[in-house]
Structure formats: C-alpha cells, structure tokens
Design a protein around this motif. Structure first.
Motif, PDB file in Angstrom:
ATOM      1  N   PHE A 127      68.356 -39.794  47.829  1.00 51.24           N
ATOM      2  CA  PHE A 127      69.621 -39.203  48.160  1.00 51.24           C
ATOM      3  C   PHE A 127      70.169 -38.338  47.015  1.00 51.24           C
ATOM      4  O   PHE A 127      69.993 -38.560  45.863  1.00 51.24           O
ATOM      5  N   TYR A 128      70.879 -37.104  47.503  1.00 53.50           N
ATOM      6  CA  TYR A 128      71.377 -36.371  46.414  1.00 53.50           C
ATOM      7  C   TYR A 128      72.815 -36.329  46.530  1.00 53.50           C
ATOM      8  O   TYR A 128      73.169 -36.001  47.750  1.00 53.50           O
ATOM      9  N   ASP A 129      73.529 -36.417  45.289  1.00 60.63           N
ATOM     10  CA  ASP A 129      75.211 -36.259  45.806  1.00 60.63           C
ATOM     11  C   ASP A 129      75.636 -35.177  46.253  1.00 60.63           C
ATOM     12  O   ASP A 129      76.630 -34.669  46.669  1.00 60.63           O
ATOM     13  N   PHE A 130      74.831 -33.944  45.515  1.00 58.96           N
ATOM     14  CA  PHE A 130      75.232 -32.366  45.723  1.00 58.96           C
ATOM     15  C   PHE A 130      74.341 -31.707  46.000  1.00 58.96           C
ATOM     16  O   PHE A 130      72.930 -31.602  45.143  1.00 58.96           O
ATOM     17  N   SER A 131      74.278 -30.878  46.931  1.00 55.57           N
ATOM     18  CA  SER A 131      73.335 -29.864  47.244  1.00 55.57           C
ATOM     19  C   SER A 131      73.441 -28.567  47.046  1.00 55.57           C
ATOM     20  O   SER A 131      74.854 -27.900  47.430  1.00 55.57           O
ATOM     21  N   LEU A 132      72.815 -27.697  46.168  1.00 51.49           N
ATOM     22  CA  LEU A 132      73.324 -26.432  45.680  1.00 51.49           C
ATOM     23  C   LEU A 132      71.767 -25.455  46.306  1.00 51.49           C
ATOM     24  O   LEU A 132      70.771 -25.781  46.206  1.00 51.49           O
ATOM     25  N   SER A 133      72.504 -24.123  46.648  1.00 48.89           N
ATOM     26  CA  SER A 133      71.357 -23.144  46.728  1.00 48.89           C
ATOM     27  C   SER A 133      71.520 -21.887  46.323  1.00 48.89           C
ATOM     28  O   SER A 133      72.703 -21.300  46.318  1.00 48.89           O
ATOM     29  N   VAL A 134      70.378 -21.172  45.840  1.00 49.46           N
ATOM     30  CA  VAL A 134      70.612 -19.843  45.251  1.00 49.46           C
ATOM     31  C   VAL A 134      70.114 -19.027  46.368  1.00 49.46           C
ATOM     32  O   VAL A 134      68.970 -19.307  46.676  1.00 49.46           O
ATOM     33  N   GLN A 135      70.876 -18.176  46.859  1.00 45.98           N
ATOM     34  CA  GLN A 135      70.591 -17.335  48.110  1.00 45.98           C
ATOM     35  C   GLN A 135      70.722 -15.817  47.664  1.00 45.98           C
ATOM     36  O   GLN A 135      71.268 -15.445  46.812  1.00 45.98           O
ATOM     37  N   ASN A 136      69.875 -15.047  48.528  1.00 48.60           N
ATOM     38  CA  ASN A 136      70.029 -13.639  48.528  1.00 48.60           C
ATOM     39  C   ASN A 136      71.299 -13.112  49.230  1.00 48.60           C
ATOM     40  O   ASN A 136      71.927 -13.582  50.098  1.00 48.60           O
TER      41      ASN A 136
END
Length: 295
Positions: free
Chosen positions: A51-60
């Motif tokens: 389980f992850y508290d926060f999800s980040l993504s680096v996007q184009n």
C-alpha cells in the motif's frame, strides 16, 4: 527518410519516508541514481502488493516533447498541480511534489511549514517562510549531532502534540549548498540543479537509515522563529503566546481543514513551549542557544 530516436526508458520506484510511502512512476534512470544516493535502502522497487499513501507520476507533456526539448509534468494522485518542467529540473521537482502531496492530502496530523530538530528527546519547531534559513540551519545542526526530523514540514499529532520524524533529504538553495559543503565536506549531497524557479538547488542526505530507525516522535519544548542576516550578531527576543500563535497559524498548511482541532493544537503548543524570535549569522552561536533550550 524516417527519423530514429534514442530509446527512452523509465522506471517505477517506491520511497519509504517513515510515516508515508510514495510510489513514483516515469523515473529516468539518471534520476533514480540520484534518489538512491539520497534515500539509500528506503528506495525500493515498486510492488503491487504494497500500500502506498501517495502515487506520483512523471509524464510527457506531448508526444513531440518526448523527443525534442523534453518537458515533463508531475501528477500527484492523478492531479497535475505544477507547470511543465525541463527534464534537468526533475530531481528537485519530485521532492517538491512529495512535499505537496503530504501538505495537500494528509489531514490526520497538523502540518506546518517548518523545520524540526531534536536533541535530548526534545524537539524544537522552526517555522519560517522560504529564504529565512530554516533548511540550512536544520541541515547544519543535523550534521552537528542533532536529529533532523524535517527541514520543511512539522507533522504534529493532534492528541499527543508529538512531532513525527520524516526520512527525507534537506533542500539547499544557492549559497547554502556551498555553506554546508564547506562546514561538512563529508556530507552526502546530490548534484546541483541550476536555474530552477527557486534558484540553484541541491539535496543533502543528513542521516543514515540506521540512525533514522532510532528516531521516535517527541514533544516540542520550543518554537523558534528565525531569520538569517549576513554578518549580524546573534540576537533573540521572547515572543508572546498571541504572537507565536499567529505566526504558527500563518505557517500551518491544514489548520482550516482540521478546524477546531487544528486551532487547539497550535494554541496548546504556543502555551506549552518557549517561543523565541532569533536573528543570526553564526551557526555555532545558534547551536549553543538551542542546546540550552533542550537541556
């Protein structure tokens, strides 16, 4: 003629900051290596079973920008609160996005724009706006034997008033990078990212994972409002409870969401702690003064 583009691979990683776990997708390998330097064993491969508290993504930002003058945008829980950035600014931008995620979505504790240092099992909260010198001071104190719980955010338990430690690197700007490197040549510092909107930025790993595992939530005994003034003599004055309450309120991220609980926590801290305003240029002076507060 068909253009050929160099393959561009990215990774999904996980970072455990102690209180919160982050998953971050779209990470280039060069940035992963920098983050490994800063987080060590707290950076792992992403796992579907965790389980992850926060999800980040680096996007184009666009298909064209994937290959030409690459720009990236960072999404937090699917939201894109930041402007697009050049790829060379990714490292500090990921750190800022992690801060934003906690400030925007974490509402079980009072969060305050503040550094936190601990000695003798007693915490000092140092609220301040950007540029006041709180991160530089917290970093220098951390290398000098204090426990640096955070250079950026105090997370305060609503029921106990204890401040919680976070395993995050400190953020250094402009001249502070050279100051920390000069005082502590053995310091683990990332490469410097030039010309961000906040200036030149580097990050410092202040504590090892083993050191951090011994950190426990502790109550604050003092709140210190500070300002770095080049060449000044160290001066301090007592701040009234009313003034301290108002200044902490200005630096609290989520008191309006917590409502009466948030106001109550700030009031209790103002009442229970020594509250001081400090101007300084000599870190050794400040170390001695703060040590007196936690004896």
């Amino acid at each position: 003629m068909r253009l050929k583009h160099k393959a561009y691979s990215t990774l999904t990683i996980a970072i455990d900051s102690g209180l919160y776990r982050f998953s971050i997708s779209g990470i280039p390998d060069t940035i992963k290596k920098e983050l490994e330097t800063l987080y060590g064993e707290q950076l792992t491969e992403f796992s579907e079973s965790v389980f992850y508290d926060f999800s980040l993504s680096v996007q184009n930002t666009s298909p064209v920008r994937r290959y030409f003058r690459r720009q990236r945008v960072i999404a937090v829980e699917g939201v894109k609160p930041f402007n697009p950035i050049s790829e060379r600014h990714l490292l500090p931008s990921i750190e800022w996005a992690m801060n934003w995620a906690v400030a925007a979505y974490q509402h079980t504790r009072l969060s305050m724009h503040s550094s936190v240092v601990v000695k003798n099992n007693k915490a000092i909260i140092i609220p301040a706006s950007s540029g006041a010198g709180k991160s530089t001071l917290a970093t220098l104190l951390g290398y000098a034997g204090w426990q640096m719980f955070s250079d950026e955010m105090a997370l305060i338990d609503i029921d106990t008033l204890c401040v919680n430690p976070l395993y995050r690197p400190s953020s250094l700007k402009n001249k502070s990078i050279e100051v920390v490197s000069r005082h502590f040549p053995e310091a683990t510092i990332s490469s410097t990212t030039l010309a961000t909107h906040k200036g030149d930025i580097a990050h410092a790993r202040v504590h090892s994972r083993d050191e951090f595992l011994h950190f426990k939530p502790v109550k604050p005994v003092a709140v210190v409002f500070l300002k770095f003034v080049q060449g000044s003599e160290t001066s301090l004055r007592t701040v009234s409870q009313t003034e301290a309450f108002a200044m902490m309120l200005r630096n609290a991220f989520n008191y309006n969401i917590l409502g009466n609980e948030g106001f109550s926590v700030i009031g209790k801290i103002a009442e229970a702690c020594e509250t001081i305003y400090l101007e300084y240029s000599d870190v050794d002076d400040v170390d001695n003064l703060l040590t007196d507060l936690v004896r």
